[in-house]
Scaffold this motif. Sequence first.
Motif, PDB file in Angstrom:
ATOM      1  N   MET A 160       0.855  -1.171   0.000  1.00  0.00           N
ATOM      2  CA  MET A 160       0.000   0.000   0.000  1.00  0.00           C
ATOM      3  C   MET A 160       0.900   1.233   0.000  1.00  0.00           C
ATOM      4  O   MET A 160       1.833   1.331   0.778  1.00  0.00           O
ATOM      5  CB  MET A 160      -0.892  -0.035   1.246  1.00  0.00           C
ATOM      6  N   ASN A 161       0.607   2.193  -0.865  1.00  0.00           N
ATOM      7  CA  ASN A 161       1.428   3.388  -0.914  1.00  0.00           C
ATOM      8  C   ASN A 161       0.920   4.432   0.079  1.00  0.00           C
ATOM      9  O   ASN A 161      -0.136   4.286   0.689  1.00  0.00           O
ATOM     10  CB  ASN A 161       1.490   3.949  -2.346  1.00  0.00           C
ATOM     11  N   LYS A 162       1.691   5.501   0.237  1.00  0.00           N
ATOM     12  CA  LYS A 162       1.343   6.526   1.231  1.00  0.00           C
ATOM     13  C   LYS A 162       0.021   7.209   0.913  1.00  0.00           C
ATOM     14  O   LYS A 162      -0.734   7.557   1.811  1.00  0.00           O
ATOM     15  CB  LYS A 162       2.458   7.562   1.336  1.00  0.00           C
ATOM     16  N   LYS A 163      -0.280   7.407  -0.371  1.00  0.00           N
ATOM     17  CA  LYS A 163      -1.525   8.067  -0.752  1.00  0.00           C
ATOM     18  C   LYS A 163      -2.729   7.239  -0.307  1.00  0.00           C
ATOM     19  O   LYS A 163      -3.666   7.756   0.288  1.00  0.00           O
ATOM     20  CB  LYS A 163      -1.558   8.296  -2.264  1.00  0.00           C
ATOM     21  N   ASN A 164      -2.700   5.948  -0.591  1.00  0.00           N
ATOM     22  CA  ASN A 164      -3.800   5.068  -0.192  1.00  0.00           C
ATOM     23  C   ASN A 164      -3.857   4.911   1.320  1.00  0.00           C
ATOM     24  O   ASN A 164      -4.932   4.813   1.900  1.00  0.00           O
ATOM     25  CB  ASN A 164      -3.674   3.699  -0.858  1.00  0.00           C
ATOM     26  N   SER A 165      -2.702   4.879   1.958  1.00  0.00           N
ATOM     27  CA  SER A 165      -2.646   4.743   3.410  1.00  0.00           C
ATOM     28  C   SER A 165      -3.289   5.948   4.090  1.00  0.00           C
ATOM     29  O   SER A 165      -4.026   5.802   5.064  1.00  0.00           O
ATOM     30  CB  SER A 165      -1.188   4.601   3.859  1.00  0.00           C
ATOM     31  N   GLY A 166      -3.025   7.139   3.565  1.00  0.00           N
ATOM     32  CA  GLY A 166      -3.619   8.351   4.123  1.00  0.00           C
ATOM     33  C   GLY A 166      -5.123   8.357   3.955  1.00  0.00           C
ATOM     34  O   GLY A 166      -5.863   8.744   4.864  1.00  0.00           O
ATOM     35  N   LYS A 167      -5.590   7.928   2.799  1.00  0.00           N
ATOM     36  CA  LYS A 167      -7.030   7.879   2.545  1.00  0.00           C
ATOM     37  C   LYS A 167      -7.696   6.863   3.470  1.00  0.00           C
ATOM     38  O   LYS A 167      -8.766   7.118   4.026  1.00  0.00           O
ATOM     39  CB  LYS A 167      -7.285   7.519   1.085  1.00  0.00           C
TER      40      LYS A 167
END
Length: 58
Positions: free
Chosen positions: A1-8
């Motif tokens: 999981m990348n940071k963008k998806n993790s933040g969402k």
Amino acid sequence: MNKKNSGKLSEQIDSGVKAAIASAIERHRRLGESISILKDGKIVTLTADQIPPLKNSH
């Protein structure tokens, strides 16, 4: 999981937790049950009459 998806995902989790807490507090209010909260570093117990109603409540 990348940071963008993790933040969402963390935003969705936060939103869900806040909604669940609001629902539980509203349930206490409707049932006439008190709740205890932390206010200014002290534990305060609110009676059901002191709990503000949840906006958009049924």
